[in-house]
Write a protein that holds these residues in place. Structure first.
Motif, PDB file in Angstrom:
ATOM      1  N   UNK A   1       0.582  -1.168  -0.376  1.00 36.29           N
ATOM      2  CA  UNK A   1       0.122   0.167  -0.076  1.00 36.29           C
ATOM      3  C   UNK A   1       0.634   1.277   0.070  1.00 36.29           C
ATOM      4  N   UNK A   2       2.260   1.084   0.210  1.00 29.63           N
ATOM      5  CA  UNK A   2       2.764   2.596  -0.006  1.00 29.63           C
ATOM      6  C   UNK A   2       2.886   2.697  -1.740  1.00 29.63           C
ATOM      7  N   UNK A   3       2.811   4.540  -1.024  1.00 29.13           N
ATOM      8  CA  UNK A   3       2.583   5.206  -1.981  1.00 29.13           C
ATOM      9  C   UNK A   3       3.698   5.480  -3.748  1.00 29.13           C
ATOM     10  N   UNK A   4       3.720   4.955  -4.795  1.00 26.62           N
ATOM     11  CA  UNK A   4       5.201   5.664  -5.344  1.00 26.62           C
ATOM     12  C   UNK A   4       4.990   6.946  -6.566  1.00 26.62           C
ATOM     13  N   UNK A   5       5.527   7.571  -7.176  1.00 33.16           N
ATOM     14  CA  UNK A   5       5.326   8.021  -7.636  1.00 33.16           C
ATOM     15  C   UNK A   5       5.231   7.590  -9.147  1.00 33.16           C
ATOM     16  N   UNK A   6       4.589   8.383 -10.460  1.00 35.08           N
ATOM     17  CA  UNK A   6       4.777   7.076 -11.715  1.00 35.08           C
ATOM     18  C   UNK A   6       5.120   7.724 -12.344  1.00 35.08           C
ATOM     19  N   UNK A   7       5.338   7.692 -13.410  1.00 31.94           N
ATOM     20  CA  UNK A   7       6.125   8.522 -15.019  1.00 31.94           C
ATOM     21  C   UNK A   7       5.115   8.015 -16.050  1.00 31.94           C
ATOM     22  N   UNK A   8       5.315   8.802 -16.685  1.00 31.98           N
ATOM     23  CA  UNK A   8       5.279   7.713 -17.847  1.00 31.98           C
ATOM     24  C   UNK A   8       6.966   7.453 -18.796  1.00 31.98           C
ATOM     25  N   UNK A   9       7.046   6.905 -19.768  1.00 27.20           N
ATOM     26  CA  UNK A   9       8.298   7.147 -20.687  1.00 27.20           C
ATOM     27  C   UNK A   9       9.635   8.179 -20.507  1.00 27.20           C
ATOM     28  N   UNK A  10       9.045   9.005 -20.674  1.00 25.04           N
ATOM     29  CA  UNK A  10       9.576  10.882 -20.646  1.00 25.04           C
ATOM     30  C   UNK A  10       9.939  11.146 -19.174  1.00 25.04           C
ATOM     31  N   UNK A  11      10.029  10.354 -18.378  1.00 23.51           N
ATOM     32  CA  UNK A  11       9.534  10.364 -17.290  1.00 23.51           C
ATOM     33  C   UNK A  11       9.014  11.810 -16.922  1.00 23.51           C
ATOM     34  N   UNK A  12       8.042  11.918 -17.447  1.00 23.86           N
ATOM     35  CA  UNK A  12       6.840  13.093 -17.098  1.00 23.86           C
ATOM     36  C   UNK A  12       6.305  12.432 -15.900  1.00 23.86           C
ATOM     37  N   UNK A  13       6.249  13.338 -14.897  1.00 22.06           N
ATOM     38  CA  UNK A  13       5.566  12.920 -13.032  1.00 22.06           C
ATOM     39  C   UNK A  13       3.833  12.694 -13.820  1.00 22.06           C
ATOM     40  N   UNK A  14       3.046  11.900 -13.545  1.00 16.37           N
ATOM     41  CA  UNK A  14       1.981  11.417 -13.478  1.00 16.37           C
ATOM     42  C   UNK A  14       1.154  11.327 -12.593  1.00 16.37           C
ATOM     43  N   UNK A  15       1.507  11.057 -11.264  1.00 17.30           N
ATOM     44  CA  UNK A  15       0.832  11.176 -10.128  1.00 17.30           C
ATOM     45  C   UNK A  15       1.042  10.466  -9.692  1.00 17.30           C
ATOM     46  N   UNK A  16       0.469   9.614  -8.051  1.00 16.05           N
ATOM     47  CA  UNK A  16       1.172   8.416  -7.470  1.00 16.05           C
ATOM     48  C   UNK A  16      -0.012   7.638  -7.871  1.00 16.05           C
ATOM     49  N   UNK A  17       0.944   5.531  -6.880  1.00 16.34           N
ATOM     50  CA  UNK A  17       0.005   5.252  -6.931  1.00 16.34           C
ATOM     51  C   UNK A  17       0.909   4.677  -5.780  1.00 16.34           C
ATOM     52  N   UNK A  18      -0.516   3.020  -5.662  1.00 12.28           N
ATOM     53  CA  UNK A  18       0.187   2.169  -5.147  1.00 12.28           C
ATOM     54  C   UNK A  18       1.357   1.519  -5.035  1.00 12.28           C
ATOM     55  N   UNK A  19       1.995   0.571  -4.770  1.00  9.25           N
ATOM     56  CA  UNK A  19       2.740  -0.245  -4.861  1.00  9.25           C
ATOM     57  C   UNK A  19       2.741  -1.911  -5.691  1.00  9.25           C
ATOM     58  N   UNK A  20       1.064  -1.834  -5.053  1.00 12.20           N
ATOM     59  CA  UNK A  20       0.315  -3.480  -5.979  1.00 12.20           C
ATOM     60  C   UNK A  20       0.505  -2.639  -6.688  1.00 12.20           C
ATOM     61  N   UNK A  21      -0.243  -1.204  -7.768  1.00 12.14           N
ATOM     62  CA  UNK A  21      -0.983  -1.557  -7.845  1.00 12.14           C
ATOM     63  C   UNK A  21      -0.129  -0.339  -9.814  1.00 12.14           C
ATOM     64  N   UNK A  22       1.320  -0.500  -9.168  1.00  9.02           N
ATOM     65  CA  UNK A  22       2.329   0.328 -10.183  1.00  9.02           C
ATOM     66  C   UNK A  22       2.855  -1.450 -10.510  1.00  9.02           C
ATOM     67  N   UNK A  23       3.131  -1.824  -9.857  1.00  5.85           N
ATOM     68  CA  UNK A  23       3.846  -3.379 -10.228  1.00  5.85           C
ATOM     69  C   UNK A  23       2.470  -4.516 -11.083  1.00  5.85           C
ATOM     70  N   UNK A  24       1.392  -3.979 -10.801  1.00  4.69           N
ATOM     71  CA  UNK A  24       0.132  -4.805 -11.274  1.00  4.69           C
ATOM     72  C   UNK A  24      -0.108  -4.261 -12.858  1.00  4.69           C
TER      73      UNK A  24
END
Length: 207
Positions: free
Chosen positions: A3-26
């Protein structure tokens, strides 16, 4: 942890927001990590240090991996990643002692996860001894080292096995020395291009 929240990005390293670690890997979101490679020189030979991931780890249990590594939380910056070294290895390292190797973008897909990482990679010139490592046994169950040149040959498939030397530790904290030959399958399956890039950067730093 999931449930830890991580920053998420597109492939150009542009910040898109945050998501849980589970969501990030899923869902395969691009996210930031911190990688710290320990290197030492002994008897005119450079050696790389690898941690042995605990058998209790959800991902890649019982495989050798980057000396210290982990995810950067949404509230952290790259410098905060240094906490991974202390948490996993019990080694106090100052961020200013690290040599930056750049940002490695790579992807690993398995049945369990889609790991799209923007890895901030660093090198640390280790001058201590194996006895100095105080491992967090639920995360790390050993430390070994391998000759840098041998590991490079393993990654380039010019060698089928390399010799690792170090120690393992059980859940009670009891240590046992280890020395054996291992194959590429004994290491976490990071992309070959990642290993090659890191090895090239390390060799350039050590010139």
């Amino acid at each position: 942890m999931e449930l830890e929240r991580l920053n998420i990005f597109d492939e150009q390293y542009r910040h898109l927001g945050t998501a849980t670690r589970e969501e990030v890997h899923r869902l395969g979101h691009w996210h930031e990590t911190f990688h710290c490679w320990f290197v030492c020189r002994e008897k005119e030979e450079n050696h790389l240090y690898f941690q042995l991931r605990s058998p209790e780890k959800k991902d890649y249990p019982d495989l050798f991996d980057i000396t210290a590594a982990g995810h950067l939380l949404a509230t952290e910056n790259v410098k905060d990643g240094i906490r991974e070294v202390k948490e996993e290895l019990g080694i106090a390292v100052d961020y200013d002692e690290l040599m930056p190797l750049g940002i490695a973008k790579y992807s690993v897909v398995s049945e369990q996860l889609v790991d799209n990482e923007l890895a901030n990679v660093f090198l640390y010139n280790w001058k201590g001894n194996l006895e100095d490592f105080q491992l967090r046994v639920e995360e790390v169950s050993g430390i070994v080292r391998v000759k840098l040149v041998d590991f490079a040959l393993l990654i380039s498939e010019q060698k089928q096995e390399v010799k690792v030397e170090g120690f393992t530790v059980n859940h009670k904290g009891e240590r046992a020395n280890t020395s054996k030959s291992v194959s590429r399958e004994s290491f976490v399956p990071h992309e070959k291009a990642y290993y090659e890039s890191v090895l090239r950067s390390i060799q350039e730093k050590l010139l």
